[in-house]
Design a protein around this motif. Sequence first.
Motif, short mmCIF file in Angstrom:
data_model
loop_
_atom_site.label_atom_id
_atom_site.label_comp_id
_atom_site.label_asym_id
_atom_site.label_seq_id
_atom_site.Cartn_x
_atom_site.Cartn_y
_atom_site.Cartn_z
N SER A 193 0.92 -1.19 0.05
CA SER A 193 -0.09 0.05 0.08
C SER A 193 0.79 1.35 0.08
CB SER A 193 -0.84 0.03 1.32
OG SER A 193 -0.20 -0.09 2.34
N GLN A 194 0.27 2.41 -0.23
CA GLN A 194 0.84 3.69 -0.14
C GLN A 194 2.19 3.78 -1.27
OE1 GLN A 194 1.02 5.25 4.06
NE2 GLN A 194 -0.74 4.32 4.53
N SER A 196 4.68 5.04 -3.70
CA SER A 196 4.95 6.41 -3.93
C SER A 196 6.50 6.36 -4.54
CB SER A 196 5.16 7.48 -2.70
OG SER A 196 6.19 7.17 -1.68
N ASP A 206 2.93 10.75 -4.68
CA ASP A 206 2.20 9.52 -4.53
C ASP A 206 1.41 8.92 -5.60
OD1 ASP A 206 2.74 10.07 -1.65
OD2 ASP A 206 0.84 11.49 -1.55
N PRO A 209 -2.21 6.04 -3.13
CA PRO A 209 -2.12 6.59 -1.73
C PRO A 209 -2.80 5.32 -0.89
CG PRO A 209 -3.11 8.01 -3.14
CD PRO A 209 -3.02 6.83 -3.94
N LYS A 240 4.46 0.87 1.61
CA LYS A 240 3.89 0.46 2.98
C LYS A 240 3.96 -1.10 2.88
CE LYS A 240 1.75 1.32 7.15
NZ LYS A 240 0.49 2.28 7.76
#
Length: 257
Positions: A193-194, A196, A206, A209, A240
């Motif tokens: 996830s997340q 960037s 990003d 997100p 993440k």
Amino acid sequence: MTGNRRRRFSAAILAFVGAAGHAGAGNLQVEPILLEFEHTQPAQILWLSNNGTQPLRAQVRIHQWQQADGQEQLLPSNALVASPPMSEIAPGQRQLVRIVREQVPPSAREQAFRLIVDELPEPAAPTSAGGLQFLLRHSIPVFVLPAGTRAPQPPAGKAANTDIGLLQGSWRAQGRSASLTLHNNGTGRIRISQVSWLSADGRRVDITPGLLGYVLAGQQMRWTLSLPEALAAHGTLHAKLNDDTSAQALPLAGTDR
């Protein structure tokens, strides 16, 4: 049960079907949104709720979940069984469904399944005109943990990040699109996830997100991503992993373009 921990992940798909004389919203809710079986657990519990003002019918199916050639695959499976597989739920009520482990032999790697819960269309009234009915489909990840391991517990204090060395992959970006491939060498899934992009001059863009998806144990997943803007030529891709508190730089070939 520890396997009934809630997660911020559930795919709820709104479907549109022809339904005589009816226009409404999907009212089926499912809890929890992730199930984990420790290797000795025979069953888990799923709750189906009807938040509407009319009775609804729901169907529960379970598929083996694989990632082959970088693509998601759902295969027929009798390893886990839903009881009951179909339910009629009165307004404001909920139905308990047992997810029973039938034929899941012990494995050194985590095994993955997808539990599909469909809100079924109402029977068509024979004299009414056509209309629309809005139905929900929930896709719930289910994991059977390797023998001898336990479901992860919420971290107490500062937790160590997931071992980034379990992942390897590649990254290609051109213009406003990119391709990310990740292989998971570990024995358990890794949630991404997340995502960037951190350019060499420290500027961050990003890309995803929220949740990107999972890389299952010992398998490979590929995503085609739309970029918010063309990226700087040199930099690193960060994401993440699982429940980590901070993002890490992904170990990728072809990061500098």
